[in-house]
Design a protein around this motif. Sequence first.
Motif, mmCIF file in Angstrom:
data_model
loop_
_atom_site.group_PDB
_atom_site.id
_atom_site.type_symbol
_atom_site.label_atom_id
_atom_site.label_comp_id
_atom_site.label_asym_id
_atom_site.label_seq_id
_atom_site.Cartn_x
_atom_site.Cartn_y
_atom_site.Cartn_z
ATOM 1 N N VAL A 1 0.854 -1.202 0.000
ATOM 2 C CA VAL A 1 0.000 0.000 0.000
ATOM 3 C C VAL A 1 0.883 1.241 0.000
ATOM 4 O O VAL A 1 0.638 2.209 -0.727
ATOM 5 N N ALA A 2 1.951 1.201 0.800
ATOM 6 C CA ALA A 2 2.868 2.338 0.888
ATOM 7 C C ALA A 2 3.538 2.608 -0.457
ATOM 8 O O ALA A 2 3.585 3.740 -0.926
ATOM 9 N N CYS A 3 4.012 1.547 -1.100
ATOM 10 C CA CYS A 3 4.731 1.701 -2.374
ATOM 11 C C CYS A 3 3.828 2.294 -3.453
ATOM 12 O O CYS A 3 4.233 3.176 -4.211
ATOM 13 N N ARG A 4 2.604 1.792 -3.522
ATOM 14 C CA ARG A 4 1.676 2.306 -4.533
ATOM 15 C C ARG A 4 1.378 3.779 -4.302
ATOM 16 O O ARG A 4 1.310 4.570 -5.243
ATOM 17 N N ALA A 5 1.207 4.146 -3.048
ATOM 18 C CA ALA A 5 0.911 5.547 -2.735
ATOM 19 C C ALA A 5 2.111 6.445 -3.077
ATOM 20 O O ALA A 5 1.936 7.526 -3.622
ATOM 21 N N HIS A 6 3.322 5.993 -2.763
ATOM 22 C CA HIS A 6 4.504 6.796 -3.113
ATOM 23 C C HIS A 6 4.539 7.061 -4.618
ATOM 24 O O HIS A 6 4.773 8.176 -5.057
ATOM 25 N N ALA A 7 4.326 5.974 -5.398
ATOM 26 C CA ALA A 7 4.405 6.093 -6.855
ATOM 27 C C ALA A 7 3.363 7.082 -7.372
ATOM 28 O O ALA A 7 3.606 7.831 -8.312
ATOM 29 N N GLU A 8 2.206 7.090 -6.732
ATOM 30 C CA GLU A 8 1.121 7.945 -7.189
ATOM 31 C C GLU A 8 1.309 9.403 -6.745
ATOM 32 O O GLU A 8 1.017 10.322 -7.484
ATOM 33 N N TRP A 9 1.812 9.597 -5.535
ATOM 34 C CA TRP A 9 1.794 10.932 -4.937
ATOM 35 C C TRP A 9 3.076 11.746 -5.142
ATOM 36 O O TRP A 9 3.047 12.980 -5.048
ATOM 37 N N LEU A 10 4.203 11.075 -5.361
ATOM 38 C CA LEU A 10 5.476 11.794 -5.299
ATOM 39 C C LEU A 10 5.596 12.944 -6.302
ATOM 40 O O LEU A 10 5.935 14.065 -5.926
ATOM 41 N N LEU A 11 5.291 12.672 -7.579
ATOM 42 C CA LEU A 11 5.451 13.743 -8.572
ATOM 43 C C LEU A 11 4.486 14.908 -8.378
ATOM 44 O O LEU A 11 4.909 16.066 -8.437
ATOM 45 N N PRO A 12 3.191 14.639 -8.122
ATOM 46 C CA PRO A 12 2.300 15.768 -7.835
ATOM 47 C C PRO A 12 2.775 16.601 -6.641
ATOM 48 O O PRO A 12 2.644 17.820 -6.633
ATOM 49 N N LEU A 13 3.362 15.919 -5.644
ATOM 50 C CA LEU A 13 3.854 16.632 -4.465
ATOM 51 C C LEU A 13 5.047 17.529 -4.851
ATOM 52 O O LEU A 13 5.173 18.658 -4.384
ATOM 53 N N LEU A 14 5.891 17.001 -5.725
ATOM 54 C CA LEU A 14 7.054 17.764 -6.195
ATOM 55 C C LEU A 14 6.605 18.987 -6.994
ATOM 56 O O LEU A 14 7.157 20.088 -6.853
ATOM 57 N N GLU A 15 5.591 18.777 -7.804
ATOM 58 C CA GLU A 15 5.042 19.865 -8.602
ATOM 59 C C GLU A 15 4.495 20.963 -7.691
ATOM 60 O O GLU A 15 4.709 22.154 -7.910
ATOM 61 N N LYS A 16 3.802 20.526 -6.631
ATOM 62 C CA LYS A 16 3.225 21.457 -5.663
ATOM 63 C C LYS A 16 4.338 22.219 -4.931
ATOM 64 O O LYS A 16 4.219 23.417 -4.665
ATOM 65 N N LEU A 17 5.403 21.502 -4.615
ATOM 66 C CA LEU A 17 6.533 22.113 -3.911
ATOM 67 C C LEU A 17 7.111 23.265 -4.740
ATOM 68 O O LEU A 17 7.384 24.351 -4.216
ATOM 69 N N CYS A 18 7.292 23.005 -6.019
ATOM 70 C CA CYS A 18 7.847 24.039 -6.905
ATOM 71 C C CYS A 18 6.871 25.208 -7.027
ATOM 72 O O CYS A 18 7.265 26.373 -6.967
ATOM 73 N N ALA A 19 5.586 24.883 -7.195
ATOM 74 C CA ALA A 19 4.581 25.924 -7.370
ATOM 75 C C ALA A 19 4.488 26.797 -6.122
ATOM 76 O O ALA A 19 4.478 28.029 -6.208
ATOM 77 N N GLU A 20 4.470 26.170 -4.945
ATOM 78 C CA GLU A 20 4.283 26.941 -3.713
ATOM 79 C C GLU A 20 5.511 27.740 -3.322
ATOM 80 O O GLU A 20 5.401 28.811 -2.728
#
Lengths: 239, 351
Positions: B46-65
């Motif tokens: 469950v953890a691995c699937r969530a990382h794969a799904e969430w990591l890039l959107p989170l990175l995008e948000k980090l840059c945007a914010e």
Amino acid sequence: MNADAVILAIESSGESGGAAVFVGRELRAEVPISARRSHGQNLVPAIRDALAQAKVRGEDVSAVVVNEGPGSYTGLRVGLAAAETFAFVHKIPVVGIGAMEAMCEELLRSDALLKSSGALCLIPCLDARQDEVMAAAFLWDGTKLTRTQHDMLVIPEQLGRLAGKDEALAFGSGAFVYRGRISLPVHAENVEILPASVGLAAFRHKPDTFFETAPGARVQLRYFRPVMAKTIVERGGSV
Amino acid sequence: MLILGIETSCDETAVALVRDGREIVASLVSSQIELHAPYGGVVPEVACRAHAEWLLPLLEKLCAESGVALKDVDVIAATARPGLIGALLVGLTTGKTLALALDKPFVGVDHIDGHVHAPRMAHPDMEFPHLSLVVSGGHTEIYRSDSFTHKELIASTADDAAGECFDKVAALLGLGYPGGPRIEKAARGGNPAVIDFPRGSAGADGMAISFSGLKTAVLRFMQARNYTVKAGRPRLEREAMKEEITKTIPLPLPLADLAASFQEAAVDMLIRPTLKACERTGISCVGLTGGVAANQRLREKLTSEAKKRGIDIYAAPKDLCTDNAAFIAGAAHHFAREGRFDPLDLDAVPN
């Protein structure tokens, strides 16, 4: 597709894998990963080396193709992480292609005899462990490849049901491992997906999607089975 | 030097931008607690699937914010060890690919170096050598550091991690997951002196750490008094344990006292080896870090007990106690400053 578009193909869903670079539809470089199950270590260097061998820069790449499964859970995610991250930096689309399509392409490019054969039902099979194989069926008429069965998880003995009236050939890890239990002819070699086949499969099956796919659109991975819900403690391990 | 940090070693997906090892430009953590709560613990797949799904959107948000463009980052850092192999590989592959695509140097970070560095980010006056008490769901260890890039294991748990013990006892008490914050909350207003749970043996060197006995002591205490918990809620470590409890005659559970007494015992069992380690090494500066370090009782009691002996405790800020990427980027800064970069074929190392 633009005649000189640079396409990066990434594969890490199985035992082997690697990266390939196409310019237009011409294969310019293919860097397979030789060590078994070392994607986490070797996939990114393979991408670097494939780009260098093809003499293209990262910013020249127009789209990335990646195997979207089914396949090894971790392997698929390593490939997707590399593909999506590379595409994210260069603001280019990622195109996902099925493992079964890529397997057929691998067979067609490795077995010259098939190029001249008549109608043949190709049955790619992946070893899904737990006594099951993930399989599909395609009709090959010597030039065209058409899918006739969707991906399905079956026991080896059931594989024969996927074949139609035409002569059939089962191949891939699932066929190779269980060849004694399969009623169909089985290819003599353990056909594994190499990175160029992922690109070739995308050219064959998704030629129009490369530049219709928006940069940032996600690829949905396909797994063999639903999640195995065991906690770390239940597994007897710790973090 | 501006560093992008990525952390995916267990159940938090996190990215951060840190300047010069201390200044947090931006830090985002996507906790998976809700995904794992129904199972009563972290489920690796469950953890691995969530990382794969969430990591890039989170990175995008980090840059945007933050308004920071990736090309302006000097170094890419990602946790490479230890952790869940499939989880580590998502972050490590993303980090290495970023380094390749952006043509930036890469640092693969030891997750424990991140924890050890966390108190330093908030306390620039911490001096070397110092000790670190690293307490989390996966770690209960004491380290000595002679520099930013050095750590040497002084003591570690012989069995369960402290956080694991909190989780298991929380399950026994029917408090659910994650155990640490839930026990702390339940203990509010409770009397920690009501039940004198055994603190275990200090061992020959006085620095022995063991948490498996405490969990059993709580279970035995409940069984001896026929205490029970609401059926269905807790997911116990073993079905046998569950049956043992539900078979007994229900009595109201003195939850606050029980939780407070357990917490007090756990805290004492962490304080004892830490102070002993100070005595043995002659070091009087200690960083307190890791998810369990967010426990207020541990922070207060360790600080006051240490003060009596002339020892300074530097607790990591609570948001840097649980897993995050800011401490990964912070730790990476010092490796980068020493030119200790990693090649793109760096592999993940699980536990």
